[in-house]
Enzyme design. Sequence first.
Site, PDB file in Angstrom:
ATOM      1  N   ARG A  72      30.639  20.051   4.883  1.00 50.07           N
ATOM      2  CA  ARG A  72      30.455  19.894   6.319  1.00 50.07           C
ATOM      3  C   ARG A  72      29.049  20.250   6.814  1.00 50.07           C
ATOM      4  NH1 ARG A  72      34.949  19.290   9.240  1.00 50.07           N
ATOM      5  NH2 ARG A  72      34.191  20.490  11.030  1.00 50.07           N
ATOM      6  N   GLU A 130      27.461  11.422  12.940  1.00 41.67           N
ATOM      7  CA  GLU A 130      27.564  11.535  14.393  1.00 41.67           C
ATOM      8  C   GLU A 130      26.191  11.267  15.008  1.00 41.67           C
ATOM      9  OE1 GLU A 130      30.981  15.059  14.105  1.00 41.67           O
ATOM     10  OE2 GLU A 130      28.923  15.544  14.703  1.00 41.67           O
ATOM     11  N   GLU A 177      32.631  11.839  20.453  1.00 45.88           N
ATOM     12  CA  GLU A 177      32.637  13.150  19.804  1.00 45.88           C
ATOM     13  C   GLU A 177      32.620  14.257  20.863  1.00 45.88           C
ATOM     14  OE1 GLU A 177      32.909  15.351  17.612  1.00 45.88           O
ATOM     15  OE2 GLU A 177      33.550  14.091  15.948  1.00 45.88           O
ATOM     16  N   ASP A 235       0.837  -1.204   0.000  1.00 50.45           N
ATOM     17  CA  ASP A 235       0.000   0.000   0.000  1.00 50.45           C
ATOM     18  C   ASP A 235       0.870   1.251   0.000  1.00 50.45           C
ATOM     19  OD1 ASP A 235      -1.779   2.057   0.422  1.00 50.45           O
ATOM     20  OD2 ASP A 235      -2.443   1.373   2.400  1.00 50.45           O
ATOM     21  N   HIS A 253      29.699  15.130   8.096  1.00 48.02           N
ATOM     22  CA  HIS A 253      30.638  15.629   7.104  1.00 48.02           C
ATOM     23  C   HIS A 253      30.737  14.625   5.967  1.00 48.02           C
ATOM     24  CE1 HIS A 253      32.538  17.510  10.937  1.00 48.02           C
ATOM     25  NE2 HIS A 253      31.498  18.214  10.516  1.00 48.02           N
ATOM     26  N   GLU A 283      35.386  18.059   1.386  1.00 44.59           N
ATOM     27  CA  GLU A 283      34.458  17.655   2.438  1.00 44.59           C
ATOM     28  C   GLU A 283      33.392  18.732   2.608  1.00 44.59           C
ATOM     29  OE1 GLU A 283      34.896  16.661   7.222  1.00 44.59           O
ATOM     30  OE2 GLU A 283      36.097  18.241   6.300  1.00 44.59           O
ATOM     31  N   GLU A 338      30.663  10.874   7.540  1.00 43.84           N
ATOM     32  CA  GLU A 338      31.074  10.776   8.945  1.00 43.84           C
ATOM     33  C   GLU A 338      29.861  11.080   9.833  1.00 43.84           C
ATOM     34  OE1 GLU A 338      34.266  13.498   9.541  1.00 43.84           O
ATOM     35  OE2 GLU A 338      35.636  12.486   8.180  1.00 43.84           O
ATOM     36  N   ARG A 354      37.839  24.474   9.650  1.00 39.97           N
ATOM     37  CA  ARG A 354      36.589  23.759   9.884  1.00 39.97           C
ATOM     38  C   ARG A 354      35.371  24.677  10.032  1.00 39.97           C
ATOM     39  NH1 ARG A 354      40.374  19.936  11.154  1.00 39.97           N
ATOM     40  NH2 ARG A 354      39.683  17.758  11.071  1.00 39.97           N
ATOM     41  N   GLU A 408      30.886   8.928  17.112  1.00 36.33           N
ATOM     42  CA  GLU A 408      31.052   8.892  15.660  1.00 36.33           C
ATOM     43  C   GLU A 408      31.681   7.564  15.277  1.00 36.33           C
ATOM     44  OE1 GLU A 408      33.889  11.125  12.411  1.00 36.33           O
ATOM     45  OE2 GLU A 408      32.727  12.390  13.778  1.00 36.33           O
TER      46      GLU A 408
END
Length: 470
Positions: free
Chosen positions: A360, A132, A212, A51, A269, A358, A130, A339, A220
Site C-alpha cells: 500500500r 489514484e 476517492e 539525442d 496500492h 497488496e 490501483e 489498511r 480512482e
Amino acid sequence: MTAKDFFEFAKKHNAQMVDLKFTDLLGTWQHCTFPVDTWDEQTFVDGVGFDGSSIRGWQGIHMSDMLAVPDPATVKMDPFFNEPTVSVIANIVDPITKKDYSRDPRHVARKAAQYLQDSGIADACYIGPEPEFFIFDEVRYEQNQHMGFYQIDSVEGAWNTNRIEEPNLGYKPSYKGGYFPVSPTDTYQDLRSEMSNELRKVGIVVEAHHHEVGTAGQSEIDIRFEKLVDISDHFMWYKYIIKNVARNHGKTVTFMPKPIFEDNGSGMHTHLSLWKNGKPLFAGDGYAGLSETAMHGIGGLLKHAPAVLAFAAPTINSYRRLVPGFEAPVNLAYSMRNRSASVRIPMYHSNPKTKRFEFRCPDPSCNGYLAWSAILMAVLDGIRNKIDPGEPLDRDIYEMTPEELEKTPKVPGTLNEALNALESDHEFLIRGGVFTDDLIHTYIKYKRENELHELALRPHPYEFQLYYDN
C-alpha cells in the site's frame, strides 16, 4: 504482432504517421513522430536515432547518440491525434555495442521478468495497481527569487461552498468525504467513464472507477492485473489517457501524491502474486490463507521496503502522503484487512487464484517499470532466503500505546531517508543484473541534486508564517 503486421495495421487504420514512445529514468513518456513511409521492417531491427543527452538521467553530451528500437508487440492507435497515428513503444539500445541500455526502465522490467523465470521460483509475476489522482479545474504555481506559491482549484473543492457560482448549489465533497457518494456530489462520473472507455480502446481492462476519499475530484480507475512488463506499459498509457481526456474537457489531472493539505493523498496500492506452470503460489493454509512462499515474500518486501520506496514513493511530495492520520500505510507490517499496515492481504474472495498481497505504500508518481521490478526483487529475496515477516498487525493502531507502536518499524519519513536506504541496501536489486550499480547511483545522484538540493535552497511559504515577525 510482427514488423510486417505493423505496416498492415497502419494501412488498415489509414495511419500516415507513427508515434514512437519511450520512458525516461523518472517515468515520463517521451515521443517522436515519423511518417510511416519512412520506416520499413528493418527499422524494427536497427531502430531510429535520438539525442540521449536530452533525456533526464541518461547520457552525457559526449556520448549522446542512442537508438530507439520499436517493439511491434506494443502497437496501438493513439486516441488523441487528429491525424490517424500508430503508436509504438521502443526499447533503448546503445548504437555502438547494440546492447540494451542499462538505464532504460523498460529494459529493467524485462530483465526482472526474465530473472523471475530463471530463478525457478515462478514463471509469472502479476501486478494489479490501483492508481489514484486528482481532477482540478485550475492549477497555478511559481517559484523564483521573490515569490513562491501554488494555488489549485476545483468545482468540487470543499473550500468553494461559499464561492459565487451563480448559483452555488453546494454538493462539494468534504475533506475526507469523497468516498463515495453518488451524484450530484460526485460530478465526475461521466468523465471517469470516458477515461475508462478510452483505456479499454487501447486494450486495457478496466475493473471499476469511483470517487476517492479526498475532496476536489480525487478519483480512482482500477485496471486488471497483468504481467510485469505489460502492466508497466499499461501504466504509461493510463497516465497519458487520463491526462489527455481531462484536458479535452478543460480539466487538469495530477498524479502528485499530496497536492492538498489536510486531506488524503493519492496512493497506488499494488497487488502482487506469483504463478508457476499456471498455478498460483500464494494460496495456502497459513495466516490469511497464504502459503509459506507468500509469507517469505512479504518478509522480503518488509525488510527491503525503505530501499524499495526510493523507487515506489520517489518524490519529496510522496512523504507528505506517508504520514499518520490520512489512511496512509506508515507501519512496515502486514495484516489481513487492516489498511494501516503497509502490506494487506485482501479477504474478499476465497478462490486460490485470487490470493495475493497488496503493498500500500507506492504512489502514482513512480516509474512503474522500476517500482514494480524493485518490489518483485524484494519479494524474491524474501522467498529465496526464507525471511520471516514476523507477527501480523491485526490491532487497531489508534488503540495501541506509543510504546507498542515503537516496536513496529515505520516507512521512511523523507525521500532522503529512502535514498539513503537504497544506497546501503541494493544488493538484492542487482542480482542477475536486473538493476545495475550505474542505474542506482545515477538515480540517487539525480534525486539528490535536482530535487533534494534544490528544495533545500528555497524558503517555504509556511516559514514566513512561522518566522517573519520573530
